[in-house]
Write an enzyme that holds these catalytic residues in place. Structure first.
Site, mmCIF file in Angstrom:
data_model
loop_
_atom_site.group_PDB
_atom_site.id
_atom_site.type_symbol
_atom_site.label_atom_id
_atom_site.label_comp_id
_atom_site.label_asym_id
_atom_site.label_seq_id
_atom_site.Cartn_x
_atom_site.Cartn_y
_atom_site.Cartn_z
ATOM 1 N N ASP A 69 0.845 -1.195 0.000
ATOM 2 C CA ASP A 69 0.000 0.000 0.000
ATOM 3 C C ASP A 69 0.880 1.244 0.000
ATOM 4 O OD1 ASP A 69 -2.218 1.604 0.093
ATOM 5 O OD2 ASP A 69 -2.716 1.176 2.186
ATOM 6 N N LYS A 71 0.428 3.948 -2.377
ATOM 7 C CA LYS A 71 -0.345 5.125 -2.818
ATOM 8 C C LYS A 71 0.531 6.096 -3.605
ATOM 9 C CE LYS A 71 -3.746 4.965 0.937
ATOM 10 N NZ LYS A 71 -3.129 3.983 1.861
ATOM 11 N N ASP A 74 3.069 10.730 -8.762
ATOM 12 C CA ASP A 74 4.252 11.502 -9.133
ATOM 13 C C ASP A 74 4.206 11.727 -10.643
ATOM 14 O OD1 ASP A 74 6.970 12.593 -9.167
ATOM 15 O OD2 ASP A 74 7.253 11.526 -7.269
ATOM 16 N N THR A 127 -10.973 6.544 2.720
ATOM 17 C CA THR A 127 -12.146 6.293 3.557
ATOM 18 C C THR A 127 -12.150 7.108 4.846
ATOM 19 O OG1 THR A 127 -11.027 4.332 4.438
ATOM 20 C CG2 THR A 127 -12.615 3.989 2.662
#
Length: 242
Positions: A69, A71, A74, A127
């Site tokens: 994870d 994320k 760029d 979330t």
């Protein structure tokens, strides 16, 4: 209806456990306590900066499914090259923010590396955010429209799936069909505290809404017996699958 090659095949497959601890030794302990009881281990930023990338490689080499994870977001060239390196790690899932250019660059990198076994996941809206947070970040909203737009962009870019709240899974399933998998964080078994999550559901609710994979963290990792807590979530998933 086309089916994603990354679709889960069992209730156990569907459970993703975040290994959100500060050290590799603590991560090893959590994995040991939940061995064979979760489908995917998610390695997030906290652990990544404390030896977590090598730990992820080791787990993958040991045959475990790993969700990196990261994320990413760029410039195109950086994203493309980063994804090519991640594709060599043996992990099964990785995240990047769901911006069209970012997703297209990631897919280009994956195709260049020739690795069909890595599922790229586009993060729609975190979330932990609600409508007010989205407006404060400069988006016009409404939140549901931003999620829908990013889901459609992910499909157009050739991504493997998206990350969204379980409360949005039903609509996203209608949009995506079975082509992309839907990963939903913010899953809280009945009676669990929501914590910093805003848009939450129980495991059974999320499965019925159309989620493929459920990210369940603190209700398992902070439990007195993490293995038993994971078993309980898997049983709830099984019941929802019918």
């Amino acid at each position: 209806m086309p089916t994603s090659p990354f679709a889960p095949t069992s209730a156990l497959d569907r459970l993703m456990l975040p290994v959100d601890v500060p050290t590799v030794s603590e991560a090893e302990e959590l994995v040991k306590k939940t061995e064979g009881k979760v489908g995917v281990y998610k390695i997030g930023m906290e652990l990544q900066f404390a030896g977590g990338l090598e730990f992820a490689r080791d787990l993958a080499a040991d045959g475990k499914k790993i969700f990196l994870d990261v994320k990413l977001h760029d410039i195109d060239n950086t994203i493309e090259k980063a994804v090519r390196n991640v594709a060599k790690m043996g992990v099964t899932f990785m995240t990047l923010h769901g911006y069209p250019k970012t997703m297209r660059a990631a897919v280009k990198g994956l195709q260049a590396e020739g690795n069909p076994n890595l599922c790229l996941l586009g993060v729609t809206v975190l979330t932990s955010m609600d409508e007010e947070d989205l407006v404060a970040a400069g988006y016009r909203g409404p939140l549901a429209e931003v999620v829908e737009t990013r889901a459609r962009d992910a499909r157009a870019a050739g991504m493997g799936g998206i990350v969204c709240a379980a409360t949005e899974a039903d609509k996203m399933r209608t949009i995506l069909g079975g082509q992309l998998v839907i990963v939903t964080p913010g899953i809280r078994p009945a009676g669990s505290a929501a914590g910093d999550q805003r848009r939450v559901m129980t495991p059974a609710e999320a499965i019925r809404a159309g989620s493929d994979y459920l990210v369940v963290g603190r209700p398992i990792s902070k439990a007195e017996d993490p293995g038993a807590a994971a078993d309980a979530v898997v049983r709830e998933i099984e019941s929802a699958l019918g």
